[in-house]
Motif scaffolding. Structure first.
Motif, mmCIF file in Angstrom:
data_model
loop_
_atom_site.group_PDB
_atom_site.id
_atom_site.type_symbol
_atom_site.label_atom_id
_atom_site.label_comp_id
_atom_site.label_asym_id
_atom_site.label_seq_id
_atom_site.Cartn_x
_atom_site.Cartn_y
_atom_site.Cartn_z
ATOM 1 N N ALA A 27 17.310 36.026 -28.855
ATOM 2 C CA ALA A 27 18.106 35.348 -27.849
ATOM 3 C C ALA A 27 18.908 36.597 -27.066
ATOM 4 N N ALA A 28 18.836 37.810 -27.785
ATOM 5 C CA ALA A 28 19.403 39.048 -26.681
ATOM 6 C C ALA A 28 18.208 39.709 -26.097
ATOM 7 N N SER A 29 17.188 39.760 -26.740
ATOM 8 C CA SER A 29 16.008 40.626 -26.401
ATOM 9 C C SER A 29 14.969 40.175 -25.367
ATOM 10 N N ALA A 30 14.717 38.700 -25.685
ATOM 11 C CA ALA A 30 13.290 38.048 -25.080
ATOM 12 C C ALA A 30 13.732 36.570 -25.079
ATOM 13 N N THR A 31 14.779 36.444 -24.203
ATOM 14 C CA THR A 31 15.126 34.829 -24.238
ATOM 15 C C THR A 31 14.470 34.279 -23.101
ATOM 16 N N SER A 32 14.564 32.939 -22.870
ATOM 17 C CA SER A 32 13.970 31.946 -21.967
ATOM 18 C C SER A 32 15.005 30.883 -21.826
ATOM 19 N N PRO A 33 14.668 29.995 -20.768
ATOM 20 C CA PRO A 33 15.720 28.937 -20.584
ATOM 21 C C PRO A 33 15.538 27.945 -21.824
ATOM 22 N N ASP A 34 14.353 27.710 -22.335
ATOM 23 C CA ASP A 34 14.133 27.008 -23.609
ATOM 24 C C ASP A 34 14.963 27.472 -24.807
ATOM 25 N N LEU A 35 14.875 28.629 -24.803
ATOM 26 C CA LEU A 35 15.490 29.499 -26.227
ATOM 27 C C LEU A 35 16.981 29.252 -25.970
ATOM 28 N N GLN A 36 17.399 29.505 -24.519
ATOM 29 C CA GLN A 36 18.882 29.385 -24.608
ATOM 30 C C GLN A 36 19.382 28.093 -24.671
ATOM 31 N N ALA A 37 18.614 26.954 -24.456
ATOM 32 C CA ALA A 37 18.939 25.562 -24.517
ATOM 33 C C ALA A 37 19.278 25.335 -26.049
ATOM 34 N N VAL A 38 18.097 25.924 -26.915
ATOM 35 C CA VAL A 38 18.185 25.797 -28.282
ATOM 36 C C VAL A 38 19.372 26.540 -28.934
ATOM 37 N N GLN A 39 19.716 27.506 -27.988
ATOM 38 C CA GLN A 39 21.062 28.395 -28.721
ATOM 39 C C GLN A 39 22.153 27.668 -28.441
ATOM 40 N N ARG A 40 22.257 27.017 -27.323
ATOM 41 C CA ARG A 40 23.339 26.089 -26.787
ATOM 42 C C ARG A 40 23.415 24.959 -28.030
ATOM 43 N N ALA A 41 22.647 24.121 -28.287
ATOM 44 C CA ALA A 41 22.487 23.386 -28.965
ATOM 45 C C ALA A 41 22.665 23.561 -30.659
ATOM 46 N N LEU A 42 22.399 24.955 -30.850
ATOM 47 C CA LEU A 42 22.790 25.062 -32.325
ATOM 48 C C LEU A 42 24.010 25.906 -32.590
ATOM 49 N N ALA A 43 24.782 26.268 -31.616
ATOM 50 C CA ALA A 43 26.019 27.242 -31.761
ATOM 51 C C ALA A 43 27.099 26.405 -32.673
#
Length: 681
Positions: free
Chosen positions: A78-94
């Protein structure tokens, strides 16, 4: 379809199969890991045997292994190699991840066992690490709300879940603001004043973004924006770039962080009240070396006035450079670095364009490793066969002096669009003897990549950053503790910067520079005359830099000392700086709206002061080597390794420092190092 995150990770040293992992794998993997951890926690809590260190504390430390490895990997990507899809997962999991953490530390049955052991600790005969683990874990439970009343627990969990969501949004907004800005330079007039190394970096940034031939791009990566502000002869473009840099998050668009900052501050104040504290700063500082606001403010105030005086002297030199250049306009923030560079060049006959060719990245990495080898006997073997999450990442196997495995070190050095700004260290796996775990440590930097076919050239400050992060890396690699909770950098926040800042000292040592600072084209060593100029100029600009740092720390403390949130965070920031008399041309290291130390997590909230606190420790600690007459003295290095670097959080930090130094730290070496004891020459 099988999920690679839930399989055994069979990569070298247990690395995950990066190439096979996709964002869609994370949510189901986390669901499985959370369920497994809940089952483990319930099993510990429901253990029929009476609580013991082994069946409660050691079992708790060993629990959640799948969840822990997923979190390390997920937050790395999430910090070093993120993407829109990974960011969406990050928001969902927070929120779900925060809720799980609350459920663990508010688990009544588990806490009852931990609390019972804590109450009996003097009768259990625990010493050393086991006692420290019990004390730290018990405090973890208390600070997570384990003793709150049921209604307060419910509210506390909701606050923490919301904070996790807001932290994620804040960080993603900063990244979007940084990636969204590009200052295109297409003519020679727009490139005026920029030396070759800045032009090469700006051209490479354009190539990385797929732009046509002849275009140069200035991004908000510090390794590019700072040289641009230092050398660009185009005052109008400097102002544009400066406003974009300091304005991140302070806007009316999709990356506006003002309301997010306000809500985070309000929720943190509520979190503190639930713990019985008047403000968040009191809650946060309770578990630090400083202990209270008074100790922090005493340190910040001690450097503020000397730094103001030093910056006033520097302003005279800067205004002299302006006069020499025929400039009649007022001195503005976007002018300071440009004219300070000219003043430095005139006073010390030192030109950064002359210096940088002697600091190619690969040679500075070699210097960094060589110092660790001389101090601690470590050997670093490149492993180009080990693939990580990005082609930029280099892997090194780390061996002890006897050839035994110490761990794996990964280094990701270059700025690129999907990577957050700044520099940091994190662990893909923490060391633990009980778990049989050797550490996997990652350093991230954001250096501006050199042009194709040419090396990446570092500034002196870039080299300092390289060594700083590797100091954190050594803290993780040299960890030698039984229990994962006490490993590596998991120490008190105002102690964690000691190893990193201490290691910076070696990068400026003449014998290190003479050996490794060599011209990338001629292989000639750094000339004695140029080295003398670097040493003479070292303290020039320290007033300006000290004010920028201390201003950020003062605003951090002021914001978190409130009983709630200010009505307008931008106005609050401005009023706080006016109260302290910060000169308008100086500014802050980080404005609140992009202050990731404070708002992308709680890690440095009410804690940005820690770099200065640790600087007191590191300057005093380095003096131990100076007093020994050899900056590579093996006896002092062995004591440093045993008392601090290998100890992790197995000892109280004040006791750890005294064990190394033989006494408490004193502040004078730090003031002397910054040139704040007397006027700089």
């Amino acid at each position: 379809m099988s999920n690679p995150l839930l399989q055994d990770w069979a990569g070298p040293h247990g690395l995950p199969p990066f190439a096979d992992i996709h964002p869609a794998h994370f949510q189901p993997a986390f669901e499985a890991a959370l369920a497994a951890h809940r089952a483990e926690i319930d099993a510990i809590a429901n253990e029929a045997e009476a609580p013991s260190f082994a069946n409660t504390l050691a079992a708790f430390d060993a629990s959640g292994r799948l969840l822990t490895r997923l979190e390390h990997l997920f937050y790395t990507l999430a910090a070093s190699a993120t993407s829109p899809d990974l960011q969406a997962v990050q928001r969902a999991l927070a929120a779900p991840l925060a809720a799980h953490n609350s459920a663990v530390y508010m688990h009544a049955g588990l806490f009852a066992r931990v609390d019972a052991l804590f109450e009996q600790r003097e009768r259990l005969g625990l010493m050393g690490e086991p006692l420290r683990l019990l004390e730290r874990v018990h405090l973890d439970f208390l600070r997570a709300g384990a003793r709150l009343e049921p209604e307060a627990k419910t509210r506390y969990a909701a606050v923490m879940a919301r904070l996790a969501e807001l932290n994620t949004r804040f960080a993603q907004n900063v990244l979007a603001a940084e990636n969204g800005y590009q200052l295109r330079l297409t003519t020679e007039a727009e490139l005026a004043g920029l030396p070759g190394f800045v032009r090469a970096a700006a051209r490479q940034a354009a190539v990385d973004r797929g732009m046509e031939e002849g275009v140069h791009v200035v991004t908000l990566s510090r390794s590019l924006i700072v040289p641009f502000l230092s050398f660009s002869a185009r005052r109008d473009l400097r102002e544009q770039a400066w406003r974009a840099w300091v304005g991140r998050g302070d806007d009316t668009g999709d990356t506006d962080n003002r309301a997010i900052c306000q809500e985070i501050l309000e929720l943190r104040a509520e979190q503190a009240r639930l713990h019985g504290h008047a403000c968040y700063a009191d809650f946060a500082l309770e578990d630090t070396m400083a202990r209270n606001q008074s100790a922090v403010m005493s340190l910040l105030e001690r450097v503020w006035q000397p730094a103001l005086a030093a910056q006033a002297r520097e302003r005279e030199a800067v205004q002299g450079a302006m006069a020499a250049a025929g400039a009649t306009h007022a001195l503005e923030p976007w002018d300071w670095r440009f004219y300070a560079e000219q003043a430095r060049r005139a006073r010390f006959e030192l030109d950064e364009a002359e210096v940088k060719p002697y600091f190619p990245l690969d040679r500075m990495v070699a210097a960094m490793f060589d110092c660790a080898s001389r101090l601690f006997g470590l050997q670093f073997t490149p492993r180009p066969d080990i693939a990580a999450y990005h082609a930029d990442v280099r892997a090194y196997e780390v061996l002890n002096a006897d050839g035994s495995l110490r761990g794996l070190f990964l280094q990701d050095n270059f700025a690129r669009p999907p990577k957050r700004s700044g520099a940091w260290m994190n662990a893909l796996r923490n060391q633990s003897r009980a778990l049989g775990a050797t550490p996997i440590i990652l350093n991230n930097n954001n250096f501006a990549r050199g042009a194709a076919g040419e090396p990446t050239l570092l500034s002196f400050d870039d080299v300092r950053t390289l060594f700083h992060e590797f100091g954190h890396g050594l803290h993780g690699l040299l960890s030698d503790v039984e229990y994962e909770r006490l490993a590596g950098t998991q120490v008190l926040r105002d102690f964690v910067e000691l190893p990193s800042q201490l290691y910076e000292h070696w990068m400026a040592e003449p014998e290190v520079l003479k050996k490794f600072a060599r011209h990338w084209q001629t292989d000639e060593p750094l000339p004695d005359a140029l080295l003398a100029k670097l040493q003479a100029a070292r303290q020039f600009g320290q007033g300006y830099e000290t004010l920028r740092y201390t201003a950020s720390a003062l605003v951090d403390m002021a914001a978190h000392a409130l009983p709630g949130a200010p009505a307008d965070v931008v106005a609050f920031e401005r009023d706080t700086l006016a109260k302290w008399g910060l000169p308008a041309e100086v500014g802050m290291n980080h404005r609140l709206t992009h202050f990731q130390h404070l708002f992308s997590s709680a890690g440095y909230a009410a804690g940005y002061y820690v770099y200065l606190w640790a600087e007191v420790l590191d300057c005093d600690a380095f003096d131990a080597f100076v007093e020994a007459g050899n900056v590579f003295d093996l006896a002092v290095a062995a004591r440093l390794r045993e008392c601090i670097l290998s100890a992790g959080n197995s000892a109280e930090p004040g006791a750890a420092f005294r064990a190394f130094r033989g006494r408490d730290p004193v502040v004078e070496p730090m003031l002397k190092d910054r040139g704040l004891l007397q006027p700089a020459g």
